[in-house]
Design an enzyme around this catalytic site. Structure first.
Site, mmCIF file in Angstrom:
data_model
loop_
_atom_site.group_PDB
_atom_site.id
_atom_site.type_symbol
_atom_site.label_atom_id
_atom_site.label_comp_id
_atom_site.label_asym_id
_atom_site.label_seq_id
_atom_site.Cartn_x
_atom_site.Cartn_y
_atom_site.Cartn_z
ATOM 1 N N HIS A 1 -85.455 31.325 12.347
ATOM 2 C CA HIS A 1 -84.724 30.449 12.754
ATOM 3 C C HIS A 1 -84.991 28.953 12.932
ATOM 4 O O HIS A 1 -86.112 28.687 13.854
ATOM 5 C CB HIS A 1 -84.562 31.113 14.394
ATOM 6 C CG HIS A 1 -83.619 30.165 15.069
ATOM 7 N ND1 HIS A 1 -82.147 30.417 15.371
ATOM 8 C CD2 HIS A 1 -83.741 29.295 16.203
ATOM 9 C CE1 HIS A 1 -81.692 29.710 16.157
ATOM 10 N NE2 HIS A 1 -82.400 28.717 16.562
ATOM 11 N N GLU B 1 -87.757 32.851 16.011
ATOM 12 C CA GLU B 1 -88.193 31.401 15.933
ATOM 13 C C GLU B 1 -89.366 31.058 16.318
ATOM 14 O O GLU B 1 -90.029 31.745 17.004
ATOM 15 C CB GLU B 1 -87.261 30.730 17.218
ATOM 16 C CG GLU B 1 -87.392 29.189 17.163
ATOM 17 C CD GLU B 1 -86.403 28.481 18.202
ATOM 18 O OE1 GLU B 1 -86.384 27.319 18.043
ATOM 19 O OE2 GLU B 1 -85.999 29.345 19.092
ATOM 20 N N ASP C 1 -85.445 23.581 16.310
ATOM 21 C CA ASP C 1 -84.496 22.498 16.500
ATOM 22 C C ASP C 1 -85.476 21.164 16.158
ATOM 23 O O ASP C 1 -86.452 21.149 15.697
ATOM 24 C CB ASP C 1 -83.950 22.558 17.910
ATOM 25 C CG ASP C 1 -85.195 22.862 19.019
ATOM 26 O OD1 ASP C 1 -86.227 22.279 18.659
ATOM 27 O OD2 ASP C 1 -84.671 23.447 20.013
ATOM 28 N N ASP D 1 -84.887 40.733 11.296
ATOM 29 C CA ASP D 1 -84.980 39.359 10.777
ATOM 30 C C ASP D 1 -83.746 38.775 10.308
ATOM 31 O O ASP D 1 -83.123 38.870 9.286
ATOM 32 C CB ASP D 1 -85.603 39.885 9.342
ATOM 33 C CG ASP D 1 -85.965 38.534 8.487
ATOM 34 O OD1 ASP D 1 -85.772 37.576 9.176
ATOM 35 O OD2 ASP D 1 -86.480 38.729 7.269
#
Length: 622
Positions: free
Chosen positions: A515, A572, A168, A563
């Site tokens: 991710h 992540e 993020d 995956d």
């Protein structure tokens, strides 16, 4: 008539008148003898006198006097000729050899740990926030977060820069500070290895990028503060919430247009002490830049004092951070931060604090527990124990610190024992991965930290001329400890049941659906809004951008791995995880040819532990 006299040698002496001479005759003969003796003979006459019966008429040899030796002139010139001839011949041979084209032996290819190190450091380039340098070498990243801090009406100060935490775009200071501390620690210990790998400038640039940002999060020029900016952006999503934030939206960092509030804390001992450790360790890395190092030390001093004055956990009260990086206590940060403050300043008051028995007790040094010996962004006790064992091994400060330092040293030995397969402190997967988080998700970030501590401690022992350590009655060599570190890192690099590397870009098979917002959205000059990027989040296709060097969260306790982009527990990456990986890789890289730890740089700010000897007495004067 004869006359007999006494011979002094024992026989008779007979004097004959016939043989006698008068005094005048004897005087005349003596004068003739003196004249003959006083005459100088030429060389020919001397040779007649010295020659043997058969030597007359032979040609005389000529000699050369070399001072300490007399040799025949013929032999002398013969030797000179041989020497000159040999010199000419050697010169011709050398000229021919120099003229022949040389075949250079190809350089030894770097080992897997060095190759992986180059990639792991690139992850930090991909995580940069703020103005991106031209040499960043991540083509799909550009300037982002250029209004951080300024766009929050309650804050109104620049917080541009730093690193995004994971997949993020939130900037969490707690794990980011720990990541920078780990990188600094590795540089202090292994700067020669970084230099040999060609990465010293790169890793120092990463550390400075992080340190410069941390200096913006508080009033670093002041001696006392009452607050710290702990976080930029939010990730909490109450059930049913559609409020745009860093987790609800799936956007490239460059396209963010939703609010990014700043979270401040006023009683956050854990965060402040970790930030102090980060700046203090960085000050040792940059000790040759005296002005910058002094600035870092001042900021660290202010932060550590704030951590002691305003007690509290930064993630208390259900804050946004508590759902992602919840701190379980601050006592371990006091020991950890105090140790780094002492090493950065040489002020023994910090060492007294770090070796305070009650402080260690509160930090959990004496009660063990399921997570004892597990170094992480939350609990730094194991790191502090190893760091203070270093102090005892190399400086041995003695009283009044020896008792607790000896305890930390023994505890470090116990921790190292717990990592070995023969002991059952931690389970292992069938593939051999140690389960330091007891089967919970995202295991690799803990594994790499343990690998670093084990490899580092083995280097400490070797530098102290100690071949190993005891686990109970059994003695284990440093090679056993290093082998543990190697097996764990090798698992991450692909030696596992799935034959998959969990480091993106390393090996033939690695995760393709990481991710990560920036990596998953095409760099095609199209701006996708908050929900417009969801199609890329949910896409089954591999990421269009490869985030080289990202270590993903890792497999489950059965060596399984999915995956899948939407499952952050598998795919992540994080700053803290990659920092531990970098530290472990540099400690293992080039082991056969490179030297071990740098014993002295860590203590560059520490004064001599004992008083200097008195000067010699003045010379005696009568």
């Amino acid at each position: 008539m004869s006359m007999y006299g006494r011979d002094p040698w024992g026989g008779p002496l007979e004097i004959s008148h016939a043989d006698s001479a008068t005094d005048d005759d004897r005087s005349r003969n003596l004068d003739i003898d003196r004249a003959a003796l006083s005459r100088t003979l030429d060389e020919t006459q001397q040779s007649w006198l010295l020659a043997g019966p058969g030597d007359q008429g032979k040609k005389k040899k000529k000699y050369v006097d070399l001072g300490c030796l007399i040799v025949s002139r013929k032999l002398f010139f013969w030797v000179i000729g041989v020497v000159l001839g040999a010199a000419v011949f050697a010169g011709l041979v050398s000229a021919i050899v120099m003229a022949v084209p040389k075949k250079h032996k190809p350089p030894t290819p770097p080992d897997n740990y060095t190759v992986a190190l180059h990639k792991a450091l690139m992850f930090f380039n991909a995580q940069r926030s703020g103005p991106i340098p031209k040499h960043n070498n991540v083509s799909w990243r550009s300037n982002s977060g250029m209004k951080d801090g300024l766009s929050d009406p309650a804050f109104k100060r620049s917080l541009v820069g730093g690193f995004y935490d994971a997949g993020d775009a939130i900037k969490f200071n707690f794990p980011a500070s720990f990541a920078m501390t780990m990188l600094s620690w590795s540089v202090i210990e292994y700067s020669a290895k970084y230099q040999a790998a060609g990465e010293l400038g790169h890793v120092k640039e990463i550390i400075k990028w992080g340190a410069d940002y941390l200096l913006k999060t508080f009033n670093s020029s002041a001696n006392t503060i009452d607050r710290i900016a702990a976080q930029v952006g939010t990730g909490s999503m109450p059930k049913g919430s559609t409020t745009p934030n860093d987790h609800y939206c799936w956007m490239r960092p460059e396209d963010m247009d939703y609010p990014r509030p700043v979270t401040e804390c006023h009683a956050c001992s854990d965060l402040a002490a970790e930030m102090a450790a980060s700046l203090a360790s960085a000050s040792i890395v940059f000790k040759d830049n005296k002005a910058y190092s002094k600035k870092l030390v001042h900021g660290a001093t202010t932060l550590f004092q704030f951590s002691r004055d305003q007690r509290g956990r930064y993630s208390v009260g259900g804050s946004d951070a508590s759902g992602f990086y919840n701190s379980t206590g601050y006592w371990d940060e006091f020991v950890w931060g105090g140790a780094w403050m002492y090493l950065a300043t040489g002020n023994t008051s910090y060492l007294a604090l770090a070796t305070n028995n009650k402080l260690a007790k509160h930090a959990g040094a004496f009660w063990g527990g399921p997570d004892y010996g597990v170094l992480s962004w939350d609990n730094k006790l194991a790191g502090a124990q190893v760091l203070l064992s270093r102090l005892r091994l190399f400086l041995s400060p003695g009283y009044p610190y020896e008792e607790i330092l000896s305890t930390f040293h023994n505890q470090t030995n116990i921790i190292m024992c717990s990592y070995l397969p023969i002991f059952k402190s931690f389970n292992r997967t069938k593939g051999g991965l140690i389960q330091l988080n007891h089967g919970r998700p995202q295991p690799l970030q803990y594994v790499v930290n343990a690998a670093f501590l084990a490899s580092l401690y083995s280097d400490y022992l070797e530098a102290a001329d100690t071949p190993g350590w005891y686990c109970g009655p059994n003695f284990y060599t440093t090679a056993v400890l290093r082998n543990f570190a190697k097996t764990q890192i090798n698992y991450i690099l692909g030696k596992n049941p799935r034959k998959m590397s969990y480091l993106v870009g390393f090996g033939a098979k690695y995760p393709k659906h990481v991710h990560h917002r920036g990596a998953s959205i095409p760099h095609n000059k199209v701006k996708y809004n908050c929900k417009g990027g969801w199609k890329w989040r949910d896409s089954k296709k591999p990421n269009p951008n490869t985030i080289v060097g990202a270590m993903v969260a890792g497999p489950d306790r059965h060596d399984g791995f999915k995956d899948v982009r939407s499952n952050y527990n598998y795919t992540e990456p994080t700053l803290a995880g990659n920092a531990g990986l970098v530290a472990a890789l540099i400690s293992l890289s080039g082991f056969e040819t490179a030297s071990g730890v740098d014993k002295n740089t860590m203590f560059s700010a520490v004064p001599p532990m004992f008083p200097s000897p008195p000067p010699p007495p003045a010379p005696w004067k009568p």
